[in-house]
Design a protein around this motif. Structure first.
Motif, PDB file in Angstrom:
ATOM      1  N   GLY A  87     -22.816  -9.569 -24.540  1.00  0.00           N
ATOM      2  CA  GLY A  87     -23.002 -10.852 -23.871  1.00  0.00           C
ATOM      3  C   GLY A  87     -23.098 -12.004 -24.850  1.00  0.00           C
ATOM      4  N   PRO A  88     -23.950 -12.951 -24.539  1.00  0.00           N
ATOM      5  CA  PRO A  88     -24.089 -14.152 -25.359  1.00  0.00           C
ATOM      6  C   PRO A  88     -24.451 -13.823 -26.814  1.00  0.00           C
ATOM      7  CG  PRO A  88     -25.378 -14.327 -23.331  1.00  0.00           C
ATOM      8  CD  PRO A  88     -24.867 -12.937 -23.411  1.00  0.00           C
ATOM      9  N   THR A  89     -24.056 -14.709 -27.721  1.00  0.00           N
ATOM     10  CA  THR A  89     -24.297 -14.444 -29.132  1.00  0.00           C
ATOM     11  C   THR A  89     -25.473 -15.221 -29.706  1.00  0.00           C
ATOM     12  OG1 THR A  89     -22.658 -16.106 -29.714  1.00  0.00           O
ATOM     13  CG2 THR A  89     -21.908 -13.813 -29.593  1.00  0.00           C
ATOM     14  N   THR A  90     -25.871 -16.302 -29.080  1.00  0.00           N
ATOM     15  CA  THR A  90     -27.014 -17.054 -29.598  1.00  0.00           C
ATOM     16  C   THR A  90     -28.299 -16.547 -28.954  1.00  0.00           C
ATOM     17  OG1 THR A  90     -26.967 -18.789 -27.922  1.00  0.00           O
ATOM     18  CG2 THR A  90     -25.574 -19.110 -29.881  1.00  0.00           C
ATOM     19  N   TRP A  91     -29.394 -16.671 -29.686  1.00  0.00           N
ATOM     20  CA  TRP A  91     -30.686 -16.196 -29.192  1.00  0.00           C
ATOM     21  C   TRP A  91     -31.067 -16.893 -27.893  1.00  0.00           C
ATOM     22  CZ3 TRP A  91     -33.687 -12.306 -29.139  1.00  0.00           C
ATOM     23  CH2 TRP A  91     -35.017 -12.427 -28.762  1.00  0.00           C
ATOM     24  N   LYS A  92     -30.840 -18.191 -27.807  1.00  0.00           N
ATOM     25  CA  LYS A  92     -31.169 -18.947 -26.598  1.00  0.00           C
ATOM     26  C   LYS A  92     -30.405 -18.405 -25.390  1.00  0.00           C
ATOM     27  CE  LYS A  92     -31.045 -23.481 -24.489  1.00  0.00           C
ATOM     28  NZ  LYS A  92     -30.616 -24.859 -24.574  1.00  0.00           N
ATOM     29  N   HIS A  93     -29.119 -18.170 -25.562  1.00  0.00           N
ATOM     30  CA  HIS A  93     -28.311 -17.671 -24.441  1.00  0.00           C
ATOM     31  C   HIS A  93     -28.650 -16.211 -24.104  1.00  0.00           C
ATOM     32  CE1 HIS A  93     -25.670 -21.163 -25.590  1.00  0.00           C
ATOM     33  NE2 HIS A  93     -25.974 -21.381 -24.323  1.00  0.00           N
ATOM     34  N   GLN A  94     -29.021 -15.431 -25.120  1.00  0.00           N
ATOM     35  CA  GLN A  94     -29.452 -14.061 -24.861  1.00  0.00           C
ATOM     36  C   GLN A  94     -30.740 -14.051 -24.043  1.00  0.00           C
ATOM     37  OE1 GLN A  94     -29.665 -12.496 -28.826  1.00  0.00           O
ATOM     38  NE2 GLN A  94     -27.555 -11.747 -28.790  1.00  0.00           N
ATOM     39  N   CYS A  95     -31.666 -14.942 -24.375  1.00  0.00           N
ATOM     40  CA  CYS A  95     -32.920 -15.039 -23.617  1.00  0.00           C
ATOM     41  C   CYS A  95     -32.663 -15.461 -22.176  1.00  0.00           C
ATOM     42  CB  CYS A  95     -33.882 -16.015 -24.286  1.00  0.00           C
ATOM     43  SG  CYS A  95     -34.613 -15.381 -25.796  1.00  0.00           S
ATOM     44  N   GLU A  96     -31.761 -16.407 -21.993  1.00  0.00           N
ATOM     45  CA  GLU A  96     -31.414 -16.844 -20.646  1.00  0.00           C
ATOM     46  C   GLU A  96     -30.761 -15.709 -19.850  1.00  0.00           C
ATOM     47  OE1 GLU A  96     -28.973 -20.281 -21.287  1.00  0.00           O
ATOM     48  OE2 GLU A  96     -30.691 -21.522 -21.860  1.00  0.00           O
ATOM     49  N   ALA A  97     -29.870 -14.962 -20.488  1.00  0.00           N
ATOM     50  CA  ALA A  97     -29.217 -13.837 -19.821  1.00  0.00           C
ATOM     51  C   ALA A  97     -30.225 -12.747 -19.474  1.00  0.00           C
ATOM     52  CB  ALA A  97     -28.107 -13.262 -20.705  1.00  0.00           C
ATOM     53  N   TYR A  98     -31.170 -12.502 -20.383  1.00  0.00           N
ATOM     54  CA  TYR A  98     -32.208 -11.499 -20.130  1.00  0.00           C
ATOM     55  C   TYR A  98     -33.101 -11.919 -18.966  1.00  0.00           C
ATOM     56  CZ  TYR A  98     -36.268  -8.526 -20.785  1.00  0.00           C
ATOM     57  OH  TYR A  98     -37.288  -7.643 -20.578  1.00  0.00           O
ATOM     58  N   ARG A  99     -33.524 -13.172 -18.969  1.00  0.00           N
ATOM     59  CA  ARG A  99     -34.360 -13.686 -17.879  1.00  0.00           C
ATOM     60  C   ARG A  99     -33.634 -13.541 -16.540  1.00  0.00           C
ATOM     61  NH1 ARG A  99     -36.498 -17.931 -20.139  1.00  0.00           N
ATOM     62  NH2 ARG A  99     -34.554 -19.084 -20.126  1.00  0.00           N
ATOM     63  N   GLN A 100     -32.354 -13.845 -16.523  1.00  0.00           N
ATOM     64  CA  GLN A 100     -31.562 -13.724 -15.294  1.00  0.00           C
ATOM     65  C   GLN A 100     -31.491 -12.266 -14.836  1.00  0.00           C
ATOM     66  OE1 GLN A 100     -30.372 -16.189 -13.446  1.00  0.00           O
ATOM     67  NE2 GLN A 100     -29.526 -14.763 -11.959  1.00  0.00           N
ATOM     68  N   LEU A 101     -31.272 -11.350 -15.780  1.00  0.00           N
ATOM     69  CA  LEU A 101     -31.203  -9.926 -15.458  1.00  0.00           C
ATOM     70  C   LEU A 101     -32.515  -9.426 -14.860  1.00  0.00           C
ATOM     71  CD1 LEU A 101     -29.741  -7.158 -15.607  1.00  0.00           C
ATOM     72  CD2 LEU A 101     -30.625  -6.968 -17.946  1.00  0.00           C
ATOM     73  N   VAL A 102     -33.627  -9.797 -15.472  1.00  0.00           N
ATOM     74  CA  VAL A 102     -34.945  -9.378 -14.976  1.00  0.00           C
ATOM     75  C   VAL A 102     -35.182  -9.941 -13.579  1.00  0.00           C
ATOM     76  CG1 VAL A 102     -37.434  -9.599 -15.315  1.00  0.00           C
ATOM     77  CG2 VAL A 102     -35.960  -9.039 -17.246  1.00  0.00           C
ATOM     78  N   MET A 103     -34.883 -11.210 -13.366  1.00  0.00           N
ATOM     79  CA  MET A 103     -35.108 -11.829 -12.056  1.00  0.00           C
ATOM     80  C   MET A 103     -34.231 -11.199 -10.976  1.00  0.00           C
ATOM     81  SD  MET A 103     -37.615 -13.747 -12.379  1.00  0.00           S
ATOM     82  CE  MET A 103     -37.582 -14.417 -10.744  1.00  0.00           C
ATOM     83  N   GLU A 104     -32.985 -10.867 -11.302  1.00  0.00           N
ATOM     84  CA  GLU A 104     -32.107 -10.222 -10.322  1.00  0.00           C
ATOM     85  C   GLU A 104     -32.661  -8.863  -9.905  1.00  0.00           C
ATOM     86  OE1 GLU A 104     -28.290 -10.053 -12.197  1.00  0.00           O
ATOM     87  OE2 GLU A 104     -27.911 -12.194 -11.893  1.00  0.00           O
ATOM     88  N   ARG A 105     -33.085  -8.074 -10.873  1.00  0.00           N
ATOM     89  CA  ARG A 105     -33.618  -6.738 -10.560  1.00  0.00           C
ATOM     90  C   ARG A 105     -34.946  -6.811  -9.820  1.00  0.00           C
ATOM     91  NH1 ARG A 105     -31.901  -2.892 -15.570  1.00  0.00           N
ATOM     92  NH2 ARG A 105     -29.676  -3.324 -15.431  1.00  0.00           N
ATOM     93  N   LEU A 106     -35.801  -7.741 -10.231  1.00  0.00           N
ATOM     94  CA  LEU A 106     -37.089  -7.896  -9.569  1.00  0.00           C
ATOM     95  C   LEU A 106     -36.906  -8.389  -8.133  1.00  0.00           C
ATOM     96  CD1 LEU A 106     -40.122  -7.696  -9.951  1.00  0.00           C
ATOM     97  CD2 LEU A 106     -40.114 -10.035 -10.812  1.00  0.00           C
ATOM     98  N   THR A 107     -36.015  -9.334  -7.940  1.00  0.00           N
ATOM     99  CA  THR A 107     -35.738  -9.840  -6.596  1.00  0.00           C
ATOM    100  C   THR A 107     -35.189  -8.740  -5.697  1.00  0.00           C
ATOM    101  OG1 THR A 107     -35.309 -12.044  -7.466  1.00  0.00           O
ATOM    102  CG2 THR A 107     -34.436 -11.558  -5.281  1.00  0.00           C
ATOM    103  N   ALA A 108     -34.294  -7.921  -6.230  1.00  0.00           N
ATOM    104  CA  ALA A 108     -33.726  -6.813  -5.442  1.00  0.00           C
ATOM    105  C   ALA A 108     -34.814  -5.821  -5.040  1.00  0.00           C
ATOM    106  CB  ALA A 108     -32.629  -6.120  -6.240  1.00  0.00           C
ATOM    107  N   GLU A 109     -35.728  -5.510  -5.956  1.00  0.00           N
ATOM    108  CA  GLU A 109     -36.801  -4.571  -5.640  1.00  0.00           C
ATOM    109  C   GLU A 109     -37.780  -5.124  -4.610  1.00  0.00           C
ATOM    110  OE1 GLU A 109     -37.403  -1.393  -6.465  1.00  0.00           O
ATOM    111  OE2 GLU A 109     -35.547  -1.284  -7.596  1.00  0.00           O
ATOM    112  N   LEU A 110     -38.045  -6.417  -4.690  1.00  0.00           N
ATOM    113  CA  LEU A 110     -38.992  -7.022  -3.755  1.00  0.00           C
ATOM    114  C   LEU A 110     -38.435  -7.129  -2.341  1.00  0.00           C
ATOM    115  CD1 LEU A 110     -40.529  -9.773  -6.052  1.00  0.00           C
ATOM    116  CD2 LEU A 110     -41.659  -7.730  -5.160  1.00  0.00           C
ATOM    117  N   ARG A 111     -37.124  -7.093  -2.207  1.00  0.00           N
ATOM    118  CA  ARG A 111     -36.532  -7.133  -0.869  1.00  0.00           C
ATOM    119  C   ARG A 111     -36.754  -5.817  -0.195  1.00  0.00           C
ATOM    120  NH1 ARG A 111     -31.381 -10.259  -2.786  1.00  0.00           N
ATOM    121  NH2 ARG A 111     -32.185 -12.329  -2.504  1.00  0.00           N
TER     122      ARG A 111
END
Length: 67
Positions: free
Chosen positions: A43-67
């Motif tokens: 995925g992204p190569t910069t630390w900032k973009h990696q953090c954003e991608a990670y945050r998005q991944l965690v939120m997607e999985r957490l949202t799916a589980e909470l449904r």
């Protein structure tokens, strides 16, 4: 019956909580994805973009589980 979502379902704390609360609550669990999943996926190569991608991944999985 109320539901509880435990994160880190394979960990010691979640195991103890599940054992303690199983009679009172409907318990489900999930493992939080690792940052390595984002980095090794090419995925992204910069630390900032990696953090954003990670945050998005965690939120997607957490949202799916909470449904």
């Amino acid at each position: 019956m109320k539901s509880v979502l435990l994160t880190g379902k394979n960990g010691t704390v979640a195991y103890a909580m599940q054992k303690e609360l199983a009679d009172t609550y409907d318990i489900s669990g999930m493992s939080i994805p690792r940052m390595d999943d984002v980095i090794t996926a090419g995925g992204p190569t910069t630390w900032k973009h990696q953090c954003e991608a990670y945050r998005q991944l965690v939120m997607e999985r957490l949202t799916a589980e909470l449904r």
